[in-house]
Design an enzyme around this catalytic site. Structure first.
Site, PDB file in Angstrom:
ATOM      1  N   TYR A 157       0.847  -1.199   0.000  1.00 56.70           N
ATOM      2  CA  TYR A 157       0.000   0.000   0.000  1.00 56.70           C
ATOM      3  C   TYR A 157       0.886   1.254   0.000  1.00 56.70           C
ATOM      4  O   TYR A 157       0.647   2.203  -0.751  1.00 56.70           O
ATOM      5  CB  TYR A 157      -0.902  -0.040   1.243  1.00 56.70           C
ATOM      6  CG  TYR A 157      -1.959   1.038   1.305  1.00 56.70           C
ATOM      7  CD1 TYR A 157      -3.156   0.906   0.609  1.00 56.70           C
ATOM      8  CD2 TYR A 157      -1.767   2.188   2.076  1.00 56.70           C
ATOM      9  CE1 TYR A 157      -4.136   1.889   0.678  1.00 56.70           C
ATOM     10  CE2 TYR A 157      -2.742   3.179   2.156  1.00 56.70           C
ATOM     11  CZ  TYR A 157      -3.927   3.015   1.459  1.00 56.70           C
ATOM     12  OH  TYR A 157      -4.898   3.998   1.526  1.00 56.70           O
ATOM     13  N   LYS A 161       1.008   3.931  -3.072  1.00 55.02           N
ATOM     14  CA  LYS A 161       0.562   5.309  -2.845  1.00 55.02           C
ATOM     15  C   LYS A 161       1.717   6.295  -3.056  1.00 55.02           C
ATOM     16  O   LYS A 161       1.495   7.400  -3.566  1.00 55.02           O
ATOM     17  CB  LYS A 161      -0.054   5.448  -1.448  1.00 55.02           C
ATOM     18  CG  LYS A 161      -1.363   4.639  -1.257  1.00 55.02           C
ATOM     19  CD  LYS A 161      -2.502   5.144  -2.139  1.00 55.02           C
ATOM     20  CE  LYS A 161      -3.837   4.496  -1.796  1.00 55.02           C
ATOM     21  NZ  LYS A 161      -4.947   4.991  -2.621  1.00 55.02           N
ATOM     22  N   ILE A 190      -9.940   8.410   7.682  1.00 57.25           N
ATOM     23  CA  ILE A 190     -11.300   8.780   7.276  1.00 57.25           C
ATOM     24  C   ILE A 190     -12.243   7.620   7.583  1.00 57.25           C
ATOM     25  O   ILE A 190     -11.924   6.452   7.302  1.00 57.25           O
ATOM     26  CB  ILE A 190     -11.360   9.108   5.765  1.00 57.25           C
ATOM     27  CG1 ILE A 190     -10.213  10.050   5.354  1.00 57.25           C
ATOM     28  CG2 ILE A 190     -12.724   9.702   5.406  1.00 57.25           C
ATOM     29  CD1 ILE A 190     -10.177  11.397   6.031  1.00 57.25           C
TER      30      ILE A 190
HETATM   31  N1  LIG Z   1     -10.405   5.716   4.652  1.00 55.75           N
HETATM   32  C1  LIG Z   1      -9.217   6.231   4.859  1.00 55.75           C
HETATM   33  O1  LIG Z   1      -8.837   6.534   5.986  1.00 55.75           O
HETATM   34  C2  LIG Z   1      -8.281   6.477   3.699  1.00 55.75           C
HETATM   35  C3  LIG Z   1      -7.079   7.123   3.968  1.00 55.75           C
HETATM   36  C4  LIG Z   1      -6.210   7.370   2.931  1.00 55.75           C
HETATM   37  C5  LIG Z   1      -6.540   7.005   1.639  1.00 55.75           C
HETATM   38  N2  LIG Z   1      -7.718   6.371   1.398  1.00 55.75           N
HETATM   39  C6  LIG Z   1      -8.005   6.003   0.011  1.00 55.75           C
HETATM   40  O2  LIG Z   1      -9.298   6.407  -0.339  1.00 55.75           O
HETATM   41  C7  LIG Z   1      -9.779   5.590  -1.406  1.00 55.75           C
HETATM   42  C8  LIG Z   1     -11.215   5.188  -1.113  1.00 55.75           C
HETATM   43  O3  LIG Z   1     -11.239   4.381   0.045  1.00 55.75           O
HETATM   44  P1  LIG Z   1     -12.373   4.476   1.163  1.00 55.75           P
HETATM   45  O4  LIG Z   1     -11.695   4.770   2.419  1.00 55.75           O
HETATM   46  O5  LIG Z   1     -13.480   5.346   0.700  1.00 55.75           O
HETATM   47  O6  LIG Z   1     -12.811   2.962   1.298  1.00 55.75           O
HETATM   48  P2  LIG Z   1     -13.906   2.106   0.524  1.00 55.75           P
HETATM   49  O7  LIG Z   1     -13.540   0.692   0.757  1.00 55.75           O
HETATM   50  O8  LIG Z   1     -15.252   2.589   0.900  1.00 55.75           O
HETATM   51  O9  LIG Z   1     -13.672   2.507  -0.999  1.00 55.75           O
HETATM   52  C9  LIG Z   1     -12.836   1.830  -1.880  1.00 55.75           C
HETATM   53  C10 LIG Z   1     -13.619   1.592  -3.154  1.00 55.75           C
HETATM   54  O10 LIG Z   1     -12.769   1.031  -4.150  1.00 55.75           O
HETATM   55  C11 LIG Z   1     -13.497   0.006  -4.781  1.00 55.75           C
HETATM   56  N3  LIG Z   1     -12.600  -0.988  -5.357  1.00 55.75           N
HETATM   57  C12 LIG Z   1     -11.697  -1.767  -4.731  1.00 55.75           C
HETATM   58  N4  LIG Z   1     -11.129  -2.614  -5.596  1.00 55.75           N
HETATM   59  C13 LIG Z   1     -11.679  -2.351  -6.805  1.00 55.75           C
HETATM   60  C14 LIG Z   1     -11.515  -2.910  -8.103  1.00 55.75           C
HETATM   61  N5  LIG Z   1     -10.678  -3.911  -8.331  1.00 55.75           N
HETATM   62  N6  LIG Z   1     -12.254  -2.410  -9.108  1.00 55.75           N
HETATM   63  C15 LIG Z   1     -13.137  -1.405  -8.889  1.00 55.75           C
HETATM   64  N7  LIG Z   1     -13.331  -0.842  -7.688  1.00 55.75           N
HETATM   65  C16 LIG Z   1     -12.616  -1.317  -6.665  1.00 55.75           C
HETATM   66  C17 LIG Z   1     -14.343  -0.610  -3.670  1.00 55.75           C
HETATM   67  O11 LIG Z   1     -15.415  -1.367  -4.193  1.00 55.75           O
HETATM   68  C18 LIG Z   1     -14.791   0.625  -2.941  1.00 55.75           C
HETATM   69  O12 LIG Z   1     -15.960   1.167  -3.502  1.00 55.75           O
HETATM   70  C19 LIG Z   1      -8.796   4.429  -1.525  1.00 55.75           C
HETATM   71  O13 LIG Z   1      -7.959   4.620  -2.640  1.00 55.75           O
HETATM   72  C20 LIG Z   1      -8.005   4.510  -0.238  1.00 55.75           C
HETATM   73  O14 LIG Z   1      -6.702   3.991  -0.378  1.00 55.75           O
HETATM   74  C21 LIG Z   1      -8.608   6.102   2.400  1.00 55.75           C
END
Ligand SMILES: NC(=O)c1ccc[n+]([C@@H]2O[C@H](COP(=O)([O-])OP(=O)(O)OC[C@H]3O[C@@H](n4cnc5c(N)ncnc54)[C@H](O)[C@@H]3O)[C@@H](O)[C@H]2O)c1
Length: 253
Positions: A157, A161, A190
């Site tokens: 990861y 990133k 988040i």
């Molecule tokens: N939640 C946090 O604290 C946080 C922090 C830093 C970065 N992020 C980043 O934010 C982004 C969204 O994550 P989130 O926290 O909303 O979680 P989440 O799990 O709700 O969202 C991730 C989304 O990506 C989709 N996904 C995963 N694999 C996939 C694939 N092969 N094809 C199509 N879609 C796919 C999932 O179905 C989901 O809708 C991610 O890239 C994550 O790395 C999140």
């Protein structure tokens, strides 16, 4: 409804949950036609319905980010359905299995890099090809604090990133004179399904985490959505190649 994006088409990947869902809804509220890109048509339909119920325009576009053909079709279908593509939020991602560095498997490393980095490279290529033939556009990649500092036991990861920041900076330089802006957002902690799964059910873990956060709360998906939509707006017309940290002060030093 605020109409800052009236006449614009916005594409959001991973749009059925979490940050992607909140961003798709906000683009819809601001007047954009929204391509709700996801794998799960049932969950995606809820987002499409919510945008339409608020008076906006949206359609589900099915795509698995592990499939290069899906990614090409995602952009083509968006353009066909709405007549263009002005803003793209490449957001879909996976956390990866946490394990000591030396115990990580190649298969898991490649899976996480494919979804979090290779797929975004492909998304950007197709989005840029369309934008070059149009009047330009804006791309925002959803990165992570782990794009800037290490997340122990998540080398895949962290590497993916970190790589995303490089992709955005290269593209920002290459296409600045073609009216294409490219930026990255680094969310902190988040409150989304991904973060809930990462924290598990242990309330002790959650309390310990909250105690470390400057504002003693996790960010909300809407906190990131507002940043993403702002970066896509004309208010950010001279912002490109930037890495915007949205973490409530967590990484400030
Ligand atoms: N939640 C946090 O604290 C946080 C922090 C830093 C970065 N992020 C980043 O934010 C982004 C969204 O994550 P989130 O926290 O909303 O979680 P989440 O799990 O709700 O969202 C991730 C989304 O990506 C989709 N996904 C995963 N694999 C996939 C694939 N092969 N094809 C199509 N879609 C796919 C999932 O179905 C989901 O809708 C991610 O890239 C994550 O790395 C999140």
């Amino acid at each position: 409804m605020s109409t800052g994006f009236k006449g614009k088409v916005a594409l959001v990947t991973g749009a059925s949950t979490g940050i992607g869902r909140a961003t798709a809804l906000l683009f819809g509220q601001r007047g954009a036609a929204v391509a709700v890109v996801a794998r799960d048509p049932v969950k995606a339909a809820l987002v499409v319905d919510e945008i339409r119920a608020a008076g906006g325009e949206a359609a589900f576009i099915g795509a698995d980010m592990r499939e290069p053909g899906d990614i090409a079709a995602m952009v083509a279908q968006t353009v066909k359905r709405f007549g263009g593509l002005h803003c793209a939020f490449n957001n879909a991602g996976v956390n990866g299995i946490a394990a000591p560095f030396h115990e990580q498997t190649l298969a898991e490393f490649e899976r996480v890099v494919q979804v979090n980095l290779t797929s975004v490279f492909l998304c950007m290529q197709h989005e840029i090809r369309h934008m070059l033939g149009a009047a330009g556009g804006v791309i925002v990649n959803n990165c992570s604090g782990a794009g800037l500092i290490p997340a122990p036991e998540l080398p895949h990861y962290t590497a993916a990133k970190h790589g995303l920041l490089g992709l955005a900076k290269v593209a920002a330089k290459e296409y600045a004179n073609r009216n294409i802006r490219v930026n990255s957002i680094c969310p902190g902690v988040i409150d989304t399904p991904m973060m809930q799964a990462h924290l598990g059910q242990d309330s002790g873990t959650i309390d310990a985490l909250l105690a470390q956060l400057p504002g003693k709360r996790m960010g909300r998906p809407e906190d990131i959505a507002r940043a993403a939509v702002w970066l896509c707006s004309d208010d950010a017309a001279y912002v490109s190649g930037d890495t915007m940290v949205v973490d409530g002060g967590l990484m400030a030093h």
